[in-house]
Write a protein that holds these residues in place. Sequence first.
Motif, PDB file in Angstrom:
ATOM      1  N   LEU A 245      12.030   3.051  10.362  1.00  0.00           N
ATOM      2  CA  LEU A 245      11.177   4.133  10.497  1.00  0.00           C
ATOM      3  C   LEU A 245      10.168   4.406   9.252  1.00  0.00           C
ATOM      4  N   ALA A 246      10.938   3.973   8.060  1.00  0.00           N
ATOM      5  CA  ALA A 246      10.217   3.875   6.754  1.00  0.00           C
ATOM      6  C   ALA A 246       8.978   3.039   6.917  1.00  0.00           C
ATOM      7  N   SER A 247       8.953   1.858   7.583  1.00  0.00           N
ATOM      8  CA  SER A 247       7.918   1.130   7.857  1.00  0.00           C
ATOM      9  C   SER A 247       6.691   1.558   8.451  1.00  0.00           C
ATOM     10  N   VAL A 248       6.956   2.545   9.282  1.00  0.00           N
ATOM     11  CA  VAL A 248       5.940   2.994  10.051  1.00  0.00           C
ATOM     12  C   VAL A 248       5.636   4.849   9.710  1.00  0.00           C
ATOM     13  N   SER A 249       5.804   4.736   8.371  1.00  0.00           N
ATOM     14  CA  SER A 249       5.838   6.273   7.917  1.00  0.00           C
ATOM     15  C   SER A 249       5.012   6.264   6.593  1.00  0.00           C
ATOM     16  N   PRO A 250       3.615   6.406   6.829  1.00  0.00           N
ATOM     17  CA  PRO A 250       2.788   6.408   5.524  1.00  0.00           C
ATOM     18  C   PRO A 250       2.974   7.786   4.741  1.00  0.00           C
ATOM     19  N   GLY A 251       3.391   8.784   5.232  1.00  0.00           N
ATOM     20  CA  GLY A 251       3.502   9.999   4.892  1.00  0.00           C
ATOM     21  C   GLY A 251       4.776  10.085   3.689  1.00  0.00           C
TER      22      GLY A 251
ATOM     23  N   LEU B 288       9.529   8.759  -6.348  1.00  0.00           N
ATOM     24  CA  LEU B 288      10.890   7.855  -6.560  1.00  0.00           C
ATOM     25  C   LEU B 288      10.638   6.672  -5.876  1.00  0.00           C
ATOM     26  N   ASP B 289       9.569   6.223  -5.381  1.00  0.00           N
ATOM     27  CA  ASP B 289       9.281   5.003  -4.696  1.00  0.00           C
ATOM     28  C   ASP B 289      10.238   4.846  -3.498  1.00  0.00           C
ATOM     29  N   LEU B 290      10.208   5.898  -2.677  1.00  0.00           N
ATOM     30  CA  LEU B 290      10.993   6.084  -1.679  1.00  0.00           C
ATOM     31  C   LEU B 290      10.859   5.106  -0.502  1.00  0.00           C
ATOM     32  N   GLN B 291       9.610   4.374  -0.244  1.00  0.00           N
ATOM     33  CA  GLN B 291       9.538   3.332   0.606  1.00  0.00           C
ATOM     34  C   GLN B 291      10.376   2.268   0.273  1.00  0.00           C
ATOM     35  N   ARG B 292      10.521   1.818  -0.961  1.00  0.00           N
ATOM     36  CA  ARG B 292      11.428   0.740  -1.191  1.00  0.00           C
ATOM     37  C   ARG B 292      12.668   1.176  -1.365  1.00  0.00           C
ATOM     38  N   VAL B 293      13.249   2.288  -1.669  1.00  0.00           N
ATOM     39  CA  VAL B 293      14.437   2.846  -1.361  1.00  0.00           C
ATOM     40  C   VAL B 293      15.091   2.869  -0.037  1.00  0.00           C
TER      41      VAL B 293
ATOM     42  N   SER C 200       4.079   1.239   3.963  1.00  0.00           N
ATOM     43  CA  SER C 200       4.075   1.164   5.578  1.00  0.00           C
ATOM     44  C   SER C 200       3.404   0.340   6.161  1.00  0.00           C
ATOM     45  N   ALA C 201       3.344  -0.072   7.417  1.00  0.00           N
ATOM     46  CA  ALA C 201       2.349  -0.880   8.029  1.00  0.00           C
ATOM     47  C   ALA C 201       0.941  -0.280   7.983  1.00  0.00           C
ATOM     48  N   GLN C 202       0.728   0.944   8.304  1.00  0.00           N
ATOM     49  CA  GLN C 202      -0.579   1.558   8.209  1.00  0.00           C
ATOM     50  C   GLN C 202      -1.141   1.525   6.861  1.00  0.00           C
ATOM     51  N   GLU C 203      -0.326   1.342   5.933  1.00  0.00           N
ATOM     52  CA  GLU C 203      -1.281   1.469   4.498  1.00  0.00           C
ATOM     53  C   GLU C 203      -1.314  -0.005   4.187  1.00  0.00           C
ATOM     54  N   LEU C 204      -0.837  -1.029   4.668  1.00  0.00           N
ATOM     55  CA  LEU C 204      -1.276  -2.434   4.617  1.00  0.00           C
ATOM     56  C   LEU C 204      -2.252  -2.907   5.701  1.00  0.00           C
ATOM     57  N   GLY C 205      -2.782  -1.933   6.417  1.00  0.00           N
ATOM     58  CA  GLY C 205      -3.904  -2.133   7.556  1.00  0.00           C
ATOM     59  C   GLY C 205      -3.545  -2.776   8.591  1.00  0.00           C
TER      60      GLY C 205
END
Length: 382
Positions: free
Chosen positions: A179-185, A190-195, A253-258
């Motif tokens: 779910l995090a990998s598809v949540s650019p928001g 706290l670098d929550l994507q990595r967390v 997230s995937a969207q942030e990586l285009g």
Amino acid sequence: MFHAVSSLVRSPRSSQNRNDQHRPAPDRSAGRPSQRPSGRRDAFFDNAKYLAIVLVAVAHAWEPLKGDSRLLQAAYLVVYAFHMPAFIIVSGYFSRSFDASPSRVKRLVTGLVVPYVVFETGYSLFKRYGDHSPGQEISLLEPYYLTWFLIALFIWRLTTPLWKTLRHPLPVALGIAVLASVSPGIGDDLDLQRVLQFLPFFVLGLCLRAEHVRLVRRRSVRVAAVPVFVLALGFAWWAVPRMNAAWFYHRDSAQELGAPWWVGPVMQLALFGCSLVLTAGFLSWVPGRTLWFTSLGAGTLYGYLLHGFLLKAAEYRGWFDHPWLHRHVGEIAVSVLIAVAVTLLCTSPVRRVFRVVIEPRMEWAFREDPLRGARERGKASA
């Protein structure tokens, strides 16, 4: 973390932010973890921590050099596929006993929160004045460079009691990562994507038992790891011009990586499987006996937090711009130098000097645990 230890590279989006006891093993040649008296350290895990921190430091040193060598870029991808997962899995393995008691919460504060504040401030000031970047702010909400792992481990350990109560914790953790990998928001706080994207590795470590570690240490696994790493290097060489290395950082997230949103779950699960295979291969090669570097495994947090200053100093002074460093001889020389440097940073003299900020006691800041004496008497009577 390991003592608290894993990388910490800059993603394209932000190029500047950067017990159970073990039973005796009958096959000594396999280097399996063996049972040790209470309080004794296990040579296998200390060796694993030391070798992993060397890989982390070397991979960081490759970051400014890899653009001129496809082979170095391939090696970089292979190392990044497993060195932080290995760190995190071992961290989870040694977090199984965390129970949110006052003594363990105190250890969280002194071993993770205090170093995070100190080194987040230190790295930010080092960039501001060392790189002449007056715009560099000190923000405890946006981890800079290496410090993300400290705050991540703090969050993971705080949630340990929750994972220990779930019937199927690993699938739940994988679902959160997907779910995090598809949540650019989610943003950068706290670098929550990595967390969240690295969370399954920590939960896996919580689920491991001594018998699982013994399975990885079998001779057949060590032999199979050779072609696995060869194939991984070959695939990485093929993937260099075709794949965005930022997927391995797990900070976007995937969207942030285009990429389309559905690529996020696919890459998350694929990289999780790839990382597990390579981590198993790496651990299978880790010696189980006491060697010259075994004692350094107790100081990996120091090597982790301090080696970044050396690399940042070299970057700010333009040392990586010398042409000869971008040749094979220069790349090897840089790798050897940083390996030696991080080794020295894990030694006892360095630990004695920096213990006050990396492992402070801070007895003055905490109240005495009223139940501690009763617990210790209970253990003694048992």
